[in-house]
Write an enzyme that holds these catalytic residues in place. Sequence first.
Site, PDB file in Angstrom:
ATOM      1  N   ASN A 102      61.976 -18.740  10.955  1.00 48.54           N
ATOM      2  CA  ASN A 102      62.480 -19.396  12.174  1.00 48.54           C
ATOM      3  C   ASN A 102      62.574 -20.920  12.044  1.00 48.54           C
ATOM      4  OD1 ASN A 102      59.686 -19.682  12.299  1.00 48.54           O
ATOM      5  ND2 ASN A 102      59.557 -19.346  14.504  1.00 48.54           N
ATOM      6  N   ALA A 104      60.270 -17.178   3.594  1.00 50.52           N
ATOM      7  CA  ALA A 104      60.807 -15.886   4.044  1.00 50.52           C
ATOM      8  C   ALA A 104      62.041 -15.530   3.225  1.00 50.52           C
ATOM      9  CB  ALA A 104      61.178 -15.986   5.520  1.00 50.52           C
ATOM     10  N   GLY A 158      53.332 -16.912  11.001  1.00 53.32           N
ATOM     11  CA  GLY A 158      54.050 -15.657  11.213  1.00 53.32           C
ATOM     12  C   GLY A 158      53.355 -14.829  12.279  1.00 53.32           C
ATOM     13  N   SER A 159      53.592 -13.540  12.230  1.00 53.27           N
ATOM     14  CA  SER A 159      53.067 -12.687  13.303  1.00 53.27           C
ATOM     15  C   SER A 159      51.560 -12.479  13.177  1.00 53.27           C
ATOM     16  CB  SER A 159      53.769 -11.329  13.275  1.00 53.27           C
ATOM     17  OG  SER A 159      53.302 -10.584  12.172  1.00 53.27           O
ATOM     18  N   GLU A 203      48.796 -19.788  11.640  1.00 50.12           N
ATOM     19  CA  GLU A 203      49.531 -20.132  12.860  1.00 50.12           C
ATOM     20  C   GLU A 203      50.290 -18.867  13.231  1.00 50.12           C
ATOM     21  OE1 GLU A 203      52.263 -20.717  15.103  1.00 50.12           O
ATOM     22  OE2 GLU A 203      53.217 -22.163  13.761  1.00 50.12           O
ATOM     23  N   CYS A 222      57.270 -19.559  18.112  1.00 51.34           N
ATOM     24  CA  CYS A 222      55.971 -19.057  18.595  1.00 51.34           C
ATOM     25  C   CYS A 222      55.534 -19.779  19.865  1.00 51.34           C
ATOM     26  CB  CYS A 222      54.901 -19.258  17.541  1.00 51.34           C
ATOM     27  SG  CYS A 222      55.294 -18.450  16.017  1.00 51.34           S
TER      28      CYS A 222
HETATM   29  C1  SIN Z   1      56.726 -21.851  15.329  1.00 52.30           C
HETATM   30  O1  SIN Z   1      57.497 -21.213  15.982  1.00 52.30           O
HETATM   31  O2  SIN Z   1      55.872 -21.287  14.650  1.00 52.30           O
HETATM   32  C2  SIN Z   1      56.736 -23.358  15.279  1.00 52.30           C
HETATM   33  C3  SIN Z   1      57.366 -24.005  16.428  1.00 52.30           C
HETATM   34  C4  SIN Z   1      57.238 -25.504  16.406  1.00 52.30           C
HETATM   35  O3  SIN Z   1      56.797 -26.094  15.421  1.00 52.30           O
HETATM   36  O4  SIN Z   1      57.569 -26.110  17.407  1.00 52.30           O
END
Ligand code: SIN
Length: 487
Positions: free
Chosen positions: A156, A181, A233-234, A255, A289
């Site tokens: 992502n 990924a 990741g998840s 994370e 996330c």
């Molecule tokens: C993520 O979706 O893991 C990171 C999002 C962000 O750094 O703002």
Amino acid sequence: MTNLKALSLLKTSSYINGQWQQGKADLAVINPANDKTITHVVNAGIAETEQAVLAAQQALPAWRAKSANERGKLMRRWFDLMMENQDELATILTLEQGKPLAEAKGEIAYGAAFIEWFAEEGKRIYGDVIPAPAADKRILVLKQPVGVVAAITPWNFPNAMISRKAAAALGAGCTFVVRPATQTPLSALAMAELAERAGIPAGVFNVVVGDDAKGMGKVLTQHPAVAKFTFTGSTEVGKTLIAQCATTVKKVSMELGGNAPFIVFDDADIDAAVTGAIASKYRNAGQTCVCTNRIFVQDGVYDAFCAKFIAAVKQLKIADGMHDSSQIGPLITRSALDDVHKLVTDSVQQGAKIALGGDVDKAGHNFYQATVMTDVTNDMPIAKNEIFGPVSPIIRFSDEAEVLKQANDTDVGLAAYFYTRDIGRIFRVAEALEYGMIGINEGLISNAAAPFGGVKQSGSGREGSHYGLDDYLEIKYLCLGGIGANS
Ligand code: SIN
């Protein structure tokens, strides 16, 4: 049509010990906007991952021995090159990931900022002198790099999720191996090309690209030469990786997933809340996330907020990220879209209403409509699961205690947001929310200076900020005895 030949940063094989892996490129990289193959990359596996770890191990003594200033200069050059090549890096990122080009440019600047930040922050790894309990002793504390760091990063944010780990590692004096990924290897390889041009020595930054997620993951989590493992990741995959790291007791930072509440209180500035919710929810088509996952709106402003929010979401332009007008790109794959759609339809069956969208968009097979759902309750699938798509479920609430209970009713705790102008409530709610990051009257909270990370099953450790170095450092205590008095 992008002219791929003009992209000097488009590399198609793993970068190990300063060398580009040779071999037949047969692993396709797909553009999610049209499902067409962008290019093929050489498919590395277990052997190449082991080589990369050994290269990082060999490069460690010399990198660790450099002064923070010397490391910082090389990293600064890497940062400069990323910014000089922002447009090309963003083009590669949009092609393989799908996000709108303007957002991709933003991600390059965001990712590069971590390199700039840790190039500087590495100079401030201070030790300590602690008053000793005995007059003839001194207690000294040193902070030293943990060693070889291995990472697995998601699709992502194909650039920024690498740089915020790699920059902290390199700034602390560690060497680094990343498996990006499989969907988005090109951004990682472009970063390696720029690291090489910047003069980062061979073996310090390695990228292994391959589709054997399990095999390569085992090397990175279990190889004895790896001192620390980090993953974004998840939560589900994170738990498996943590268990694998246990066999060699590696230091880990994780994370993982979120389920962010976005709470709008009666006294909020509604226009600001609408802007914040759009930014937080529809960034990267909802695939972050920290994206808002549940919007809670208090009775007194429910109708006004919904009307303004729906009107604003209606304006969002869904298109291939390479189109100038695009504000929402495709989801990463059709199966990701199917998962999002199932959460929507299952929740509709349980009584939720579609106020906007709710289906595949005419822009293409992987595009989902910007969707708003009302009459949602906190126990519906759309509220219980991390959506990872452009869907806003709106839940009505009456009082502060009730909404806090609902907001905290989840196993994860990454980001939360709330809008209010009451100063007492700002402190009460911020302190009561069981989350690692809180946006107060603000929907965009990510930046290199801030500690990014979660509580509960959202993970451990912090990325960015001066705290971001802690996960890459060991504390060593020196007890100096026999000092005595000078006779
Ligand atoms: C993520 O979706 O893991 C990171 C999002 C962000 O750094 O703002």
